[in-house]
Write a protein that holds these residues in place. Sequence first.
Motif: not given
Length: 226
Positions: A63-87
């Motif tokens: 539970a801790g790792p799952v909630l932790g990882v998904t929470t971290i993903l939600y804190t990434i700014p949208s522009l940064a997220m798209f940039s990370l996924l671009l490659p």
Amino acid sequence: MTAPPNDCLARNEWICGAYLTSRRQILLDAVGQHVRLTAVSVLLGLVIAVPLALLARHRRWSAGPVLGVTTILYTIPSLAMFSLLLPVYGLSASLVVAGLVLYSLTLLVRNILAGLRAVPEETRQAARGLGYGPIRLLLAVELPLALPAAMAGLRIATVSAVSLVTVGAIVGFGGLGNLIYAGMNTYFKAQVLTASVLCVLIAVAADLLLLGVQRMLTPWTRADRA
């Protein structure tokens, strides 16, 4: 002295009926893309979130790792997220969908898990006493009782996705966001306002639709309130 133009497009007014009639097909195409991107991303997010929530529920250590990882993903700014996924996805609609799926996981996993944890233990024990196995217990007891919390998360995730789709305009797949972005660059008032209002209407319509589905699937909650 030159008389002011009679055309609201020429006067660049915020509210302009001529814009709606002359750009009808453009608006319909943008709305269609916006709805498709939202629906696909939320559905894929749900497909991923349900197993993650079940894992977190039945394997407490996860539970801790799952909630932790998904929470971290939600804190990434949208522009940064798209940039990370671009490659990985390039300049495509898949890039926008992948980003929205990752953002939806926090809301969906947390609410589904909260719903599963809220199922009374005595209810589970009673079902086991009636001969329910793990799969039948999950499908017939746990998931139905977790539906109100899960649907609440789904509604929030959907409305959030409607908003975040507009950011996809940076890669050319933003639905109504494309019109908002282009309109802001050229200070095209009618286009900016119309596309923005349509985004709000899509969000409200989606929320009301899911609320109706929730009430249809959970009739016992209406009886409890009555």
